[in-house]
Motif scaffolding. Structure first.
Motif, PDB file in Angstrom:
ATOM      1  N   LEU A  84       0.846  -1.189   0.000  1.00  0.00           N
ATOM      2  CA  LEU A  84       0.000   0.000   0.000  1.00  0.00           C
ATOM      3  C   LEU A  84       0.884   1.243   0.000  1.00  0.00           C
ATOM      4  O   LEU A  84       1.790   1.376   0.823  1.00  0.00           O
ATOM      5  N   THR A  85       0.588   2.177  -0.924  1.00  0.00           N
ATOM      6  CA  THR A  85       1.284   3.461  -0.961  1.00  0.00           C
ATOM      7  C   THR A  85       0.254   4.576  -0.913  1.00  0.00           C
ATOM      8  O   THR A  85      -0.714   4.580  -1.690  1.00  0.00           O
ATOM      9  N   VAL A  86       0.447   5.495   0.034  1.00  0.00           N
ATOM     10  CA  VAL A  86      -0.384   6.693   0.144  1.00  0.00           C
ATOM     11  C   VAL A  86       0.565   7.872   0.225  1.00  0.00           C
ATOM     12  O   VAL A  86       1.269   8.045   1.227  1.00  0.00           O
ATOM     13  N   GLY A  87       0.619   8.682  -0.821  1.00  0.00           N
ATOM     14  CA  GLY A  87       1.574   9.781  -0.854  1.00  0.00           C
ATOM     15  C   GLY A  87       2.990   9.254  -0.757  1.00  0.00           C
ATOM     16  O   GLY A  87       3.400   8.393  -1.542  1.00  0.00           O
ATOM     17  N   SER A  88       3.744   9.727   0.237  1.00  0.00           N
ATOM     18  CA  SER A  88       5.130   9.278   0.412  1.00  0.00           C
ATOM     19  C   SER A  88       5.244   8.087   1.362  1.00  0.00           C
ATOM     20  O   SER A  88       6.353   7.630   1.645  1.00  0.00           O
ATOM     21  N   HIS A  89       4.116   7.588   1.842  1.00  0.00           N
ATOM     22  CA  HIS A  89       4.122   6.498   2.813  1.00  0.00           C
ATOM     23  C   HIS A  89       3.814   5.169   2.126  1.00  0.00           C
ATOM     24  O   HIS A  89       2.814   5.045   1.423  1.00  0.00           O
TER      25      HIS A  89
END
Length: 291
Positions: A84-89
């Motif tokens: 899972l990628t959300v923005g830079s996370h």
């Protein structure tokens, strides 16, 4: 920090595929996918494979239970790990889906614990400068949604901030405990309330003689799910009515009657004066900015 706009819309990447996701404070603590999306990501046989794996490892707890209990109804669920990628996370997380989708808001649903960031802020509406910030404890990630708790009527009651509900809703057991301490009384006829996964449950309005204070917000009335997770029979009735709506909508599966559970979903009615809710996971705090 992940900053979620008032419409809750986020774009996330799951195994490299971009998904429109709705994130809210009352959404699941595990990234929950629309069933059709999950089968597209993990393959048409994913449910059979996950069910077989669950039977193989049923004696050890390798993940949280993917099934959902809504009152007396059990909705079969499945889990699958994904990137899972959300923005830079970015993080390797568990995802889940059910035979009946929880809500139709988006292809994915994510509460604060489902997002791979230490701090998640939900902006509910624009601030006008009259707000102040108050902090209350955040429980560890062990339940369906992020929550705080409070001792009322000798019971530890979980409170989840869930503005997807127009009106604050409590389980029967929680309603009975709150009524005992704050002199609550039921009024009016039962109504049907949509909870999740297409399941509606009977509920009645309970008015409190003394307010229930939760940080900066106060509750003076709420809906009580009269037939769920315990009994509401001990609550005084302002207008006794012999009729009782007890018919159930069967979604998937069968289960024995549930034990008492002390749960309150704090709805948009109580949160109308709040402009943001921030979940500080490392510090185990919820920061509410409210008038």
């Amino acid at each position: 920090m992940i900053d979620v706009p008032p419409n809750g819309k986020l774009q996330v990447s799951v195994n490299g595929q971009t998904l429109d996701t709705f994130s809210g404070s009352g959404m699941p603590s595990v990234l929950s996918l629309r069933r059709s999306v999950a089968l597209g990501l993990f393959g048409p046989n994913a449910e059979q494979e996950r069910a077989k794996a669950a039977r193989r490892f049923q004696l050890i707890s390798v993940s949280r239970n993917p099934d959902n209990k809504v009152g007396p109804i059990l909705v079969k669920g499945y889990t699958q790990n994904a990137d899972l990628t959300v923005g830079s996370h970015t993080s390797r997380v568990a995802t889940k889906w059910s035979q009946a989708d929880a809500y139709d808001f988006a292809d994915g649903l994510a509460g604060p614990y489902a997002l791979p960031a230490p701090v998640v802020r939900y902006r509910l509406r624009e601030a006008n400068g009259a707000e102040r910030t108050s902090s209350i404890p955040l429980l560890p990630d062990t339940w369906w949604v992020a929550a705080t708790s409070k001792m009322i009527g000798g019971k530890s009651i979980k409170f989840a901030f869930a503005p997807q509900f127009a009106t604050t809703v409590a389980s029967a057991a929680a309603g009975a405990a709150i009524s005992e301490e704050l002199d609550g009384a039921l009024s009016g006829t039962p109504q049907r309330v949509m909870i999740s996964h297409g399941v509606e449950r009977p509920a009645r309005v309970m008015r409190l003689s003394r307010t229930l204070d939760l940080g900066p917000v106060s509750i003076d009335r709420l809906l009580v799910r009269t037939a769920d997770f315990g009994s509401a029979n001990s609550i005084r009735d302002e207008e006794p009515d012999p009729s009782e709506m007890t018919d159930d909508i069967v979604v998937n599966g069968k289960r024995k009657p549930s034990r008492a559970a002390y749960i309150v979903y704090v709805g948009a009615d109580v949160l109308r004066g709040c402009t943001s809710i921030t979940y500080d996971k490392p510090r185990h705090l919820i920061h509410l900015m409210c008038k």
